[in-house]
Motif scaffolding. Structure first.
Motif, mmCIF file in Angstrom:
data_model
loop_
_atom_site.group_PDB
_atom_site.id
_atom_site.type_symbol
_atom_site.label_atom_id
_atom_site.label_comp_id
_atom_site.label_asym_id
_atom_site.label_seq_id
_atom_site.Cartn_x
_atom_site.Cartn_y
_atom_site.Cartn_z
ATOM 1 N N ASP A 95 -32.667 17.324 -19.685
ATOM 2 C CA ASP A 95 -33.322 16.973 -18.592
ATOM 3 C C ASP A 95 -33.533 18.227 -17.675
ATOM 4 O OD1 ASP A 95 -33.720 14.472 -19.798
ATOM 5 O OD2 ASP A 95 -32.444 13.563 -18.633
ATOM 6 N N TYR A 96 -34.685 18.220 -17.098
ATOM 7 C CA TYR A 96 -34.910 19.369 -15.924
ATOM 8 C C TYR A 96 -35.657 19.015 -14.754
ATOM 9 C CZ TYR A 96 -39.401 20.761 -18.305
ATOM 10 O OH TYR A 96 -40.586 20.546 -18.801
ATOM 11 N N GLU A 97 -35.599 19.849 -13.760
ATOM 12 C CA GLU A 97 -36.480 19.872 -12.594
ATOM 13 C C GLU A 97 -37.056 21.196 -12.418
ATOM 14 O OE1 GLU A 97 -37.246 17.228 -10.635
ATOM 15 O OE2 GLU A 97 -35.982 15.535 -11.114
ATOM 16 N N SER A 98 -38.378 20.999 -11.965
ATOM 17 C CA SER A 98 -39.094 22.515 -11.569
ATOM 18 C C SER A 98 -40.115 22.344 -10.607
ATOM 19 C CB SER A 98 -39.905 22.858 -13.135
ATOM 20 O OG SER A 98 -40.771 21.991 -13.403
ATOM 21 N N ALA A 99 -40.828 22.941 -10.258
ATOM 22 C CA ALA A 99 -41.581 22.877 -9.099
ATOM 23 C C ALA A 99 -42.685 21.878 -9.572
ATOM 24 C CB ALA A 99 -42.397 24.219 -8.813
ATOM 25 N N GLU A 100 -43.000 21.760 -10.570
ATOM 26 C CA GLU A 100 -44.034 20.787 -11.246
ATOM 27 C C GLU A 100 -43.614 19.550 -11.485
ATOM 28 O OE1 GLU A 100 -43.779 23.969 -12.029
ATOM 29 O OE2 GLU A 100 -45.766 24.823 -11.483
ATOM 30 N N GLY A 101 -42.212 19.209 -11.352
ATOM 31 C CA GLY A 101 -41.668 18.102 -11.697
ATOM 32 C C GLY A 101 -40.679 18.030 -12.626
#
Length: 813
Positions: free
Chosen positions: A192-198
């Motif tokens: 699972d990851y988080e980025s600027a786009e969500g």
């Protein structure tokens, strides 16, 4: 950028430093194009960007040197491949000794370089001055020069590796923070990851943790042990110095300093004896290309010595004083390979300030391991499976890494012991042994008595390259085992129970010897891989129809458990670590039978208790299991005692046998090497074929279906290419420890794999492999042998049979 991130990949790499970029490059090069690398901020922003970029090719073993040399060769060619300048220059390196002991170490390193075919020259102070005119050599003893070492631009090398990976189809995404490695049924399923786009998720078969100083906490989320801790690392860079030029990388380890010229400026870095751990409370979420606060007081002793060593520092202005974090491990070796706790979870992290020189080779080795199912050669030195679960404890790590950073430039004396984070794992007899003069060493966290001080003698090591301050103690303990009786505390043994309906069938599949034996029988066996290499060297005792006890070295327990569990398959059996449940007292020597008769009513004659048998006995007022085996080549028993009864049994033995001598691990090792017994990790590894190691007698030719059988049969048919030989050097000056050169008919043919002093044989003893393709035993032994130690050669006697008790009859008396 998020649009480029796929929802599924064969492999996901976490971390965009040079380690992660190298793994991505080599996986893609191996044909795995569906590879994704995720970097929480920007590539190189953790440690890589501020690394010194020193490329040394010589390491402490053949395989670590192979990896370092691969790195150097890779970096030389990356610029042409990718178009990104790497700053790689093979300017050479010089290590300078300011004292005799350091020069002895450098000469031993030069011998090692010759074994591994690394170009090296011993150089005098005048020759050092000629190559490095700015250096004060007035008190130098000498040094060694490696002309093909070099330096590079670490960030650009990482960028070149990243570009090479992209060119082969890998996806590299910055600004993407992995929040969790997902898993099901003991196997990774993705991230699972988080980025600027969500948020997002990538399903994956393989996840590789290249997270550097973030890697420990990330691994802990999945119960994976990755023991590393960041330390502050300091260096300064001068203003431009006219006419400086491209000088060799310079190391002055006696002053904890290294020097590098770059772009007309001089860098001074340090590996100070007591380092400053950093990040104990965690690392800020926005940490990126950050520096740590200056600490001039901490660095001042290094700078003051440098101003005398290289007077240009007295006048040159300081352009940058840098302090940045780097990851260190409890034993100064990095982590590579599959984790034992979770299938599909791999690690490449904890590089101890040699990440630039190591990551090229490490990435290559890990990629082959992942894609082909086995490493290219033995990697036990850096195998993640050596890590002990307790070592992820933060207090332990904080204390230990304050020492390990400085050990990089400390004298690498034989038998040197760690001073920090001690006493974590102790035998029930620890205090009793300490009261009787035990001097302890530590292996896998276990405190083990290495030797015993005499009354009035200081119970501590004084390190050196010659005869140690405990040499006479060692001799007394060794000869007690040979002529009388000695007692060893071997509670640190790894003990594994394999139980269940299919226990016998399972062990017959993973072990080379026949496991379907009568209850009470002890079998010495190997666990082999498909190449016939030795994955484990152990004894297996059948306790009942459905129960077995496996005894392995304490240092390899985690690895051995992982191997067993990985091959369990559908067999109905349970594998359990029971190491803490029993203490082990080894009573060894010609008088052992007499002592046993004084403390137990059982019959210990050959008829009553034959060699290779285990049974329950009464001892004192307690019970134990007595195993008649020997790792010292003498009559003896290993007594497996419930932990709660260990102190009682120990006291009973002391009371009954006042002539018995307490013995340490140094004596155990010297006795075993006289008998030419192999030591896993040195003399035998997963790369060493069981037949070439002289252990073919542990392989059943009658049973079928066990791992490695076909490789054994193929090698028997094709013949051996090398053999393990025992060497004896009678010259009293010679001290053999490890990695001295075996010289056959004037030519170096390989390293000594392990060594010690054989007090019964009257000289230093070593083991090592000798090429033998197409040669008879007589031809192998007909050569003239020498052992090269620190550049000096000593005549050696060679034997394919143990020089002490060749028929191994004494332990069967």
């Amino acid at each position: 950028m998020v649009a480029e991130i796929p929802t599924k990949a064969r492999a996901v790499i976490i971390g965009g430093g040079i380690s992660g970029c190298s793994v991505a490059y080599h996986l893609a090069k191996a044909g795995w194009t569906d590879v994704v690398l995720l970097e929480r901020k920007r590539l190189t922003s953790g440690t890589t960007w501020h690394a010194a970029g020193l490329i040394g090719q010589l390491r402490g073993s053949a395989n670590m040197t192979r990896l370092a040399r691969y790195s150097a060769g890779l970096y030389v060619g990356l610029e042409a491949e990718t178009g990104i300048a790497t700053g790689m220059r093979q300017v050479g390196s010089i290590s300078v000794a300011l004292k005799a002991d350091r020069m002895e170490e450098l000469r031993r390193q030069a011998t090692l370089a010759r074994i591994f075919d690394v170009e090296v020259q011993e150089v005098s102070p005048a020759e050092i001055k000629a190559m490095y005119p700015h250096l004060n050599v007035s008190d130098a003893v000498g040094g060694v020069h490696l002309p093909l070492d070099g330096q590079c631009d670490p960030a650009n090398i990482a960028m070149a590796l990243a570009k090479g990976a992209r060119m082969r189809g890998a996806v590299i995404a910055e600004g993407v923070r992995v929040t969790r490695v997902t898993q099901a049924a003991g196997q990774v399923t993705g991230v699972d990851y988080e980025s600027a786009e969500g948020p997002g998720h990538i399903a994956a078969d393989v996840v590789i943790n290249c997270g550097g100083m973030w890697g420990r906490d990330l691994a802990a989320q999945n119960g994976v042990t990755l023991p590393l801790h960041a330390c502050e690392h300091f260096y300064l860079v001068t203003e431009p110095i006219e006419g400086l030029g491209h000088l060799p990388v310079l190391r002055v380890p006696d002053e904890c300093a290294y020097y590098k010229s770059d772009a007309g400026k001089m860098m001074l870095g340090a590996f100070e004896p007591k380092a400053k751990p950093w990040g104990m409370g965690g690392i800020r979420a926005d940490f990126e290309f950050d520096t740590l606060p200056e600490d001039w007081d901490h660095f001042q002793p290094i700078l003051e010595a440098a101003m005398e060593r290289m007077p240009l520092f007295q006048s040159a202005g300081i352009h940058t004083f840098f302090n940045g974090p780097e990851s260190f491990t409890p034993d100064d070796r990095y982590y590579l390979g599959p984790t034992p706790e979770l299938g599909g979870y791999w690690v490449a992290a904890g590089y101890n300030s040699i990440g630039i020189a190591s990551s090229g080779g490490a990435g290559m080795a890990l990629a082959q391991w992942i894609t082909e199912g086995e490493p290219p050669f033995d990697l036990w030195e850096v195998d993640i499976r050596r890590a002990q679960p307790f070592q992820k404890n933060r207090r332990y790590l904080k204390e230990r890494v304050s020492e390990t950073l400085g050990l990089l430039y400390a004298d690498h004396y034989p038998y040197r012991q760690m001073g920090t984070s001690r006493g974590v794992r102790r035998s029930p007899l620890h205090a009793a042994l300490a009261a009787r003069g035990a001097v302890f060493g530590e292996v896998a966290g276990w405190e083990r008595a290495n030797w015993f001080a005499m009354p009035g003698q200081t119970a501590e090591y004084r390190y050196g390259w010659g005869r140690a301050n405990w040499f006479d103690n060692h001799r007394a303990e060794h000869m007690a085992v040979r002529t009388g009786v000695g007692l060893f505390d071997m509670t640190s043994f790894g003990k594994i129970r394999v139980e269940g309906r299919d226990a016998c069938a399972f062990l017959n599949r993973v072990c080379s010897a026949q496991m379907d034996v009568a209850a009470g029988r002890i079998v010495y066996t190997m666990m082999l891989n498909a190449r016939g290499g030795i994955e484990a060297d152990l004894t297996v005792t059948r306790l009942s129809e459905t129960e077995y006890l496996l005894v392995v070295p304490g240092a390899t327990l985690t690895r051995n458990l992982a191997w067993l569990r990985a091959h369990l398959g559908d067999d109905f059996a349970v594998v359990t670590d029971v190491s803490a449940g029993e203490a082990v007292l080894c009573l060894m020597g010609p008088l052992a039978r007499e002592v046993m008769a004084r403390v137990s009513p059982q019959d210990f004659s050959n008829g009553g208790h034959p060699f290779g048998q285990a049974r329950e006995i009464e001892i004192g007022m307690g019970l134990a299991r007595a195993h008649r085996v020997s790792y010292v080549g003498e009559l003896g028993w290993e007594l497996y005692v419930p932990t709660d009864q260990a102190a009682h049994v120990f006291e009973i033995l002391l009371e009954a046998a006042p002539e018995m001598r307490l013995c340490g691990l140094h004596a155990l090792d010297s006795c075993r090497i006289e008998q030419a017994y192999r030591h896993w990790g040195h003399d035998i590894t997963d790369e060493d074929h069981v037949l070439e190691a002289g252990l073919g007698f542990t392989v059943s030719r009658k049973k079928t279906g066990f791992i490695g059988r076909e490789a054994v049969l193929r090698r028997e048919e094709a013949g051996l290419s090398r053999r393990l030989v025992q060497f004896l050097v009678r010259d009293p000056e010679a001290m053999i420890f490890h990695n001295e050169a075996i010289v056959r008919d004037g030519r170096i043919v390989g390293p000594v794999t392990s060594g010690n002093y054989g007090h019964a044989l009257g000289g230093a003893v070593g083991l090592g492999y000798v090429p033998c393709a197409g040669q008879s035993e007589a031809e192998v032994l007909g050569s003239a042998y020498e052992i090269e130690i620190a550049g000096r050669r000593y005549r050696a006697e060679a034997s394919l049979l143990p020089m002490y008790d060749p028929a191994s009859g004494r332990m069967r008396l």
